[in-house]
Write a protein that holds these residues in place. Structure first.
Motif, PDB file in Angstrom:
ATOM      1  N   ALA A 166     -10.661   9.175  -0.419  1.00  0.00           N
ATOM      2  CA  ALA A 166     -10.196   7.798  -0.232  1.00  0.00           C
ATOM      3  C   ALA A 166      -9.021   7.539  -1.170  1.00  0.00           C
ATOM      4  CB  ALA A 166     -11.324   6.821  -0.512  1.00  0.00           C
ATOM      5  N   ARG A 167      -7.997   6.925  -0.628  1.00  0.00           N
ATOM      6  CA  ARG A 167      -6.816   6.602  -1.429  1.00  0.00           C
ATOM      7  C   ARG A 167      -7.109   5.452  -2.377  1.00  0.00           C
ATOM      8  NH1 ARG A 167      -4.696   1.759  -0.116  1.00  0.00           N
ATOM      9  NH2 ARG A 167      -4.980   0.919   1.981  1.00  0.00           N
ATOM     10  N   ALA A 168      -6.274   5.323  -3.387  1.00  0.00           N
ATOM     11  CA  ALA A 168      -6.364   4.162  -4.276  1.00  0.00           C
ATOM     12  C   ALA A 168      -6.049   2.890  -3.488  1.00  0.00           C
ATOM     13  CB  ALA A 168      -5.404   4.307  -5.443  1.00  0.00           C
ATOM     14  N   SER A 169      -6.749   1.827  -3.809  1.00  0.00           N
ATOM     15  CA  SER A 169      -6.563   0.534  -3.151  1.00  0.00           C
ATOM     16  C   SER A 169      -6.508  -0.534  -4.230  1.00  0.00           C
ATOM     17  CB  SER A 169      -7.728   0.277  -2.192  1.00  0.00           C
ATOM     18  OG  SER A 169      -7.653  -1.010  -1.614  1.00  0.00           O
ATOM     19  N   ALA A 170      -5.549  -1.456  -4.129  1.00  0.00           N
ATOM     20  CA  ALA A 170      -5.373  -2.407  -5.235  1.00  0.00           C
ATOM     21  C   ALA A 170      -4.787  -3.738  -4.767  1.00  0.00           C
ATOM     22  CB  ALA A 170      -4.465  -1.808  -6.312  1.00  0.00           C
ATOM     23  N   THR A 171      -5.117  -4.771  -5.505  1.00  0.00           N
ATOM     24  CA  THR A 171      -4.513  -6.090  -5.366  1.00  0.00           C
ATOM     25  C   THR A 171      -3.892  -6.462  -6.709  1.00  0.00           C
ATOM     26  OG1 THR A 171      -6.016  -6.876  -3.640  1.00  0.00           O
ATOM     27  CG2 THR A 171      -4.986  -8.555  -5.028  1.00  0.00           C
ATOM     28  N   ILE A 172      -2.651  -6.932  -6.676  1.00  0.00           N
ATOM     29  CA  ILE A 172      -1.956  -7.346  -7.888  1.00  0.00           C
ATOM     30  C   ILE A 172      -2.227  -8.840  -8.105  1.00  0.00           C
ATOM     31  CG2 ILE A 172       0.242  -7.351  -9.125  1.00  0.00           C
ATOM     32  CD1 ILE A 172      -0.791  -4.581  -8.079  1.00  0.00           C
ATOM     33  N   VAL A 173      -2.744  -9.174  -9.297  1.00  0.00           N
ATOM     34  CA  VAL A 173      -3.110 -10.556  -9.592  1.00  0.00           C
ATOM     35  C   VAL A 173      -2.157 -11.090 -10.664  1.00  0.00           C
ATOM     36  CG1 VAL A 173      -4.953 -12.132 -10.266  1.00  0.00           C
ATOM     37  CG2 VAL A 173      -5.511  -9.979  -9.101  1.00  0.00           C
ATOM     38  N   GLU A 174      -1.264 -11.990 -10.258  1.00  0.00           N
ATOM     39  CA  GLU A 174      -0.349 -12.598 -11.221  1.00  0.00           C
ATOM     40  C   GLU A 174      -1.130 -13.516 -12.161  1.00  0.00           C
ATOM     41  OE1 GLU A 174       3.717 -13.566  -9.447  1.00  0.00           O
ATOM     42  OE2 GLU A 174       2.407 -13.605  -7.683  1.00  0.00           O
ATOM     43  N   ASN A 175      -0.552 -13.776 -13.340  1.00  0.00           N
ATOM     44  CA  ASN A 175      -1.270 -14.507 -14.384  1.00  0.00           C
ATOM     45  C   ASN A 175      -1.753 -15.883 -13.932  1.00  0.00           C
ATOM     46  OD1 ASN A 175      -0.896 -12.378 -16.108  1.00  0.00           O
ATOM     47  ND2 ASN A 175       0.887 -13.263 -17.142  1.00  0.00           N
ATOM     48  N   ARG A 176      -0.930 -16.596 -13.160  1.00  0.00           N
ATOM     49  CA  ARG A 176      -1.333 -17.939 -12.724  1.00  0.00           C
ATOM     50  C   ARG A 176      -2.563 -17.869 -11.822  1.00  0.00           C
ATOM     51  NH1 ARG A 176       2.920 -19.310  -7.913  1.00  0.00           N
ATOM     52  NH2 ARG A 176       3.547 -17.161  -7.438  1.00  0.00           N
ATOM     53  N   PHE A 177      -2.666 -16.788 -11.036  1.00  0.00           N
ATOM     54  CA  PHE A 177      -3.818 -16.656 -10.151  1.00  0.00           C
ATOM     55  C   PHE A 177      -5.030 -16.100 -10.893  1.00  0.00           C
ATOM     56  CE2 PHE A 177      -0.148 -16.230  -7.130  1.00  0.00           C
ATOM     57  CZ  PHE A 177      -0.284 -17.512  -6.614  1.00  0.00           C
ATOM     58  N   GLU A 178      -4.795 -15.298 -11.903  1.00  0.00           N
ATOM     59  CA  GLU A 178      -5.897 -14.841 -12.746  1.00  0.00           C
ATOM     60  C   GLU A 178      -6.553 -16.039 -13.435  1.00  0.00           C
ATOM     61  OE1 GLU A 178      -8.669 -12.966 -15.032  1.00  0.00           O
ATOM     62  OE2 GLU A 178      -7.591 -12.226 -13.274  1.00  0.00           O
ATOM     63  N   ARG A 179      -5.736 -16.980 -13.909  1.00  0.00           N
ATOM     64  CA  ARG A 179      -6.294 -18.188 -14.550  1.00  0.00           C
ATOM     65  C   ARG A 179      -7.110 -19.008 -13.551  1.00  0.00           C
ATOM     66  NH1 ARG A 179      -1.190 -18.073 -17.105  1.00  0.00           N
ATOM     67  NH2 ARG A 179      -0.334 -19.543 -15.586  1.00  0.00           N
ATOM     68  N   LEU A 180      -6.615 -19.121 -12.328  1.00  0.00           N
ATOM     69  CA  LEU A 180      -7.348 -19.862 -11.300  1.00  0.00           C
ATOM     70  C   LEU A 180      -8.705 -19.224 -11.017  1.00  0.00           C
ATOM     71  CD1 LEU A 180      -4.851 -20.992  -8.509  1.00  0.00           C
ATOM     72  CD2 LEU A 180      -6.581 -22.388  -9.625  1.00  0.00           C
ATOM     73  N   LEU A 181      -8.718 -17.910 -10.900  1.00  0.00           N
ATOM     74  CA  LEU A 181      -9.978 -17.204 -10.668  1.00  0.00           C
ATOM     75  C   LEU A 181     -10.942 -17.457 -11.823  1.00  0.00           C
ATOM     76  CD1 LEU A 181      -8.655 -13.736  -9.388  1.00  0.00           C
ATOM     77  CD2 LEU A 181      -9.861 -15.442  -8.022  1.00  0.00           C
ATOM     78  N   HIS A 182     -10.423 -17.333 -13.040  1.00  0.00           N
ATOM     79  CA  HIS A 182     -11.268 -17.465 -14.227  1.00  0.00           C
ATOM     80  C   HIS A 182     -11.760 -18.901 -14.407  1.00  0.00           C
ATOM     81  CE1 HIS A 182     -11.948 -18.159 -18.568  1.00  0.00           C
ATOM     82  NE2 HIS A 182     -12.514 -16.962 -18.525  1.00  0.00           N
TER      83      HIS A 182
ATOM     84  N   LEU B 138       0.814  -1.211   0.000  1.00  0.00           N
ATOM     85  CA  LEU B 138       0.000   0.000   0.000  1.00  0.00           C
ATOM     86  C   LEU B 138       0.848   1.261   0.000  1.00  0.00           C
ATOM     87  CD1 LEU B 138      -0.159   1.401   3.086  1.00  0.00           C
ATOM     88  CD2 LEU B 138      -1.564  -0.605   3.516  1.00  0.00           C
ATOM     89  N   VAL B 139       2.098   1.176   0.489  1.00  0.00           N
ATOM     90  CA  VAL B 139       2.993   2.332   0.466  1.00  0.00           C
ATOM     91  C   VAL B 139       3.231   2.774  -0.977  1.00  0.00           C
ATOM     92  CG1 VAL B 139       5.353   3.121   0.931  1.00  0.00           C
ATOM     93  CG2 VAL B 139       4.121   1.782   2.651  1.00  0.00           C
ATOM     94  N   MET B 140       3.598   1.837  -1.842  1.00  0.00           N
ATOM     95  CA  MET B 140       3.853   2.188  -3.239  1.00  0.00           C
ATOM     96  C   MET B 140       2.564   2.581  -3.952  1.00  0.00           C
ATOM     97  SD  MET B 140       6.101   2.774  -5.492  1.00  0.00           S
ATOM     98  CE  MET B 140       7.526   2.145  -4.601  1.00  0.00           C
ATOM     99  N   ILE B 141       1.477   1.920  -3.633  1.00  0.00           N
ATOM    100  CA  ILE B 141       0.195   2.267  -4.242  1.00  0.00           C
ATOM    101  C   ILE B 141      -0.191   3.699  -3.884  1.00  0.00           C
ATOM    102  CG2 ILE B 141      -2.280   1.741  -4.202  1.00  0.00           C
ATOM    103  CD1 ILE B 141      -1.437  -1.234  -3.839  1.00  0.00           C
ATOM    104  N   LYS B 142      -0.054   4.057  -2.607  1.00  0.00           N
ATOM    105  CA  LYS B 142      -0.334   5.430  -2.184  1.00  0.00           C
ATOM    106  C   LYS B 142       0.568   6.424  -2.908  1.00  0.00           C
ATOM    107  CE  LYS B 142      -1.805   4.759   2.665  1.00  0.00           C
ATOM    108  NZ  LYS B 142      -1.484   5.111   4.062  1.00  0.00           N
ATOM    109  N   ALA B 143       1.857   6.110  -2.945  1.00  0.00           N
ATOM    110  CA  ALA B 143       2.839   7.033  -3.521  1.00  0.00           C
ATOM    111  C   ALA B 143       2.563   7.289  -4.998  1.00  0.00           C
ATOM    112  CB  ALA B 143       4.250   6.477  -3.325  1.00  0.00           C
ATOM    113  N   LEU B 144       2.363   6.233  -5.767  1.00  0.00           N
ATOM    114  CA  LEU B 144       2.140   6.391  -7.202  1.00  0.00           C
ATOM    115  C   LEU B 144       0.800   7.072  -7.477  1.00  0.00           C
ATOM    116  CD1 LEU B 144       3.464   2.963  -8.535  1.00  0.00           C
ATOM    117  CD2 LEU B 144       4.666   5.164  -8.427  1.00  0.00           C
ATOM    118  N   ALA B 145      -0.199   6.785  -6.648  1.00  0.00           N
ATOM    119  CA  ALA B 145      -1.522   7.377  -6.863  1.00  0.00           C
ATOM    120  C   ALA B 145      -1.500   8.889  -6.639  1.00  0.00           C
ATOM    121  CB  ALA B 145      -2.549   6.715  -5.958  1.00  0.00           C
ATOM    122  N   ILE B 146      -0.738   9.379  -5.662  1.00  0.00           N
ATOM    123  CA  ILE B 146      -0.731  10.837  -5.456  1.00  0.00           C
ATOM    124  C   ILE B 146       0.084  11.540  -6.537  1.00  0.00           C
ATOM    125  CG2 ILE B 146      -1.198  10.737  -2.978  1.00  0.00           C
ATOM    126  CD1 ILE B 146       1.769  11.430  -2.492  1.00  0.00           C
TER     127      ILE B 146
END
Length: 540
Positions: free
Chosen positions: A373-389, A99-107
């Motif tokens: 409200a700050r930006a909030s995000a989850t990074i989904v790697e390709n292997r986990f995106e396939r599992l979700l799908h 969240l530190v990097m997410i906050k920083a890049l979002a501002i």
């Protein structure tokens, strides 16, 4: 590719935060500035000591080896119409959670957007909570190992007394080396890790404090984005803030009355107050042989075993302002006292307590920022995106009982009625074999033994087939379980959002420093929903 997840209580959010996101008037009414334009209009005719705060900011960022782009941004702060957008966090080990990097890049993105909208300079500044003394919260971080298990990295050598993190050194070289070694062992080697480990070694040394190491790392990771970093644990900045500290001491009755009225209004609207403070709190800390809260005691103030009259305390602020710091309620007030703050991007807990303190900006004659409200995000790697799908798993399901998710997925891959259907099959086969045997034995009873042997072999084969089917299912079920457990640990580690747990070094070790540019391009700084950022387009 990015998709949006609506915030829910299951994700750990409070009622006031959810109502604020939803635009509910009973929540938004607690925030004075309702838009960027409204917040900007408050600065007409207001004065800030721009020269001095810009000089302090430039000095700090040079010490962090900031880029020319960052230093140029800081110079723009000297312009009379320049404004700032802030986010902040503690100086967590190796940069803290994602969240530190997410906050920083979002501002950084927000500053560019607001600058275009207002046609005036807007500078992104990250507030490093250098006054914070919660060592146990800042001394660790997590990375995922090869089994996708969160591994805790920790610098365990606590100071002998409570100190601001700006004053806590990584002077236990052995403990620091152990944390670095565990980081290397956990992440292993890749095409990108040599550069990553060299950067961490350069930033985190026994001569560095928690804040200076964090500042150097963040400056290196965001050098192409022009982000400025500020630590309030700075003697010159404290001297600049001395008039505010004195006003806080002098206006204790007004401060407590306003907070009490606001807390009552929040409770009346059905919300809980995020920060509870005792009536004796003076909302300041005094750092003398350890950081101690200042308390009101009748006509006196106390800090540990030290007792001051009001006049003595005001004189002490004049003579040693560097020893004073704000509590959580006053920190945003200090921020707006030192800087022309247009907007603060705040997390769920911050949004909740900012509702409590919004009237204090007016009390101290400060412009009220547009709290967003700050930006909030989850990074989904390709292997986990396939599992979700492939398994039709929604992200929200991961915030609940993961066993229910597993059972649902297994139910889709293996019918629950199969065991019953096998029993029916054996019954039908037995019936037809017995019927056929009875008919054939009428003309040759001598075949009875052979008929019974044949029947036994057929029954054995059916049972063997059933056993193999269920053994295969059990094996596949364990594989499915293991995959979903890994998915859960990657996207919702330690029963919480990934951004609150996993360190960015995990992603840098797998995808290199280009990951930061990708994340910057992918984030929407103004989006209130939780953003799922998948890596399908990374590197293309």
């Amino acid at each position: 590719m990015r998709c949006l997840i609506t915030a829910t209580k299951a994700m750990g959010y409070s009622d006031i935060y959810l109502d604020y996101l939803g635009g509910c008037e009973k929540a938004t009414g607690f925030y004075r500035a309702g838009s960027i334009d409204e917040a900007a209009s408050q600065f007409d005719g207001r004065q800030h000591d721009r020269e001095q705060i810009a000089a302090i900011l430039a000095r700090q960022n040079r010490a962090y080896h900031a880029s020319d782009q960052t230093l140029a941004n800081i110079e723009r702060l000297r312009e009379n119409d320049a404004l700032c957008v802030f986010a902040g966090q503690q100086a967590g080990l190796f940069g803290g959670p994602m969240l530190v990097m997410i906050k920083a890049l979002a501002i950084v993105k927000a500053a560019q957007l607001y600058s275009q909208q207002l046609k005036r300079p807007v500078i992104p500044i990250f507030w490093i909570a250098g006054d914070d003394h919660d060592f146990e919260e800042a001394n660790h971080t997590f990375v995922l190992n090869r089994q996708t298990e969160p591994v805790r990295l920790e610098y365990a050598s606590a100071p002998g007394e409570e100190l601001p993190t700006a004053e806590i050194l990584f002077d236990d070289a052995q403990q620091l080396d152990q944390a670095k070694t565990l980081l290397r062992e956990t992440l292993g080697q890749s095409d990108f890790t040599d550069e990553l480990y060299e950067l961490i070694d350069r930033c985190y040394t026994p001569q560095d404090s928690m804040v200076s190491a964090f500042g150097k790392l963040m400056a290196a990771l965001t050098r192409e984005h022009g982000l400025a970093l500020f630590s309030p644990g700075d003697a010159e900045a404290k001297r600049l803030a001395a008039p505010l500290f004195k006003a806080i001491v002098s206006r204790q009755d007004d401060l407590h009355r306003i907070l009490s009225e606001r807390n009552h209004a929040i409770s009346e609207n059905g919300y809980h107050t995020q920060v509870e403070k005792k009536e004796t709190s003076a909302h300041l800390f005094y750092n003398s042989n350890g950081r101690k809260p200042l308390l009101r005691d009748g006509d006196y103030f106390t800090a540990g075993d030290q007792v001051f009259t009001k006049e003595e305390l005001l004189a002490r602020i004049d003579s040693e302002a560097e020893k004073f710091s704000p509590d959580v309620m006053i920190r945003p007030i200090l921020q707006s006292y030192l800087f022309p703050v247009l907007s603060q991007k705040a997390g769920p807990s911050e949004i909740a307590y900012l509702a409590q303190i919004n009237p204090l900006f007016e009390l101290f004659d400060l412009a009220t920022p547009y709290h967003m409200a700050r930006a909030s995000a989850t990074i989904v790697e390709n292997r986990f995106e396939r599992l979700l799908h492939d398994n039709h798993i929604e992200f929200g399901e991961l915030t609940g009982d993961i066993e229910q998710v597993i059972n649902r997925v297994l139910g889709q891959t293996f019918p629950a009625s199969l065991e019953k259907e096998f029993a029916l099959l054996r019954r039908d086969v037995n019936f037809h074999v017995n019927k056929f045997a009875a008919e054939t034995l009428r003309f040759d009873p001598g075949l009875d033994k052979f008929a019974r042997q044949t029947h036994g072999k057929i029954d054995f084969a059916l049972k063997n087939f059933e056993s193999k089917v269920f053994a295969s299912h059990k094996k596949k079920s364990q594989e499915v379980r293991d995959r979903i457990y890994r998915l859960h640990r990657a996207l919702y580690p330690n029963r919480g959002l990934q951004e609150r747990c996993i360190n960015i070094s995990y992603f840098l070790s797998r995808y290199g420093f280009g990951f930061i540019r990708f994340l910057y391009d992918s984030l929407d700084s103004e989006e209130k929903a939780h953003q799922l950022v998948d890596l399908e387009d990374f590197g293309t």
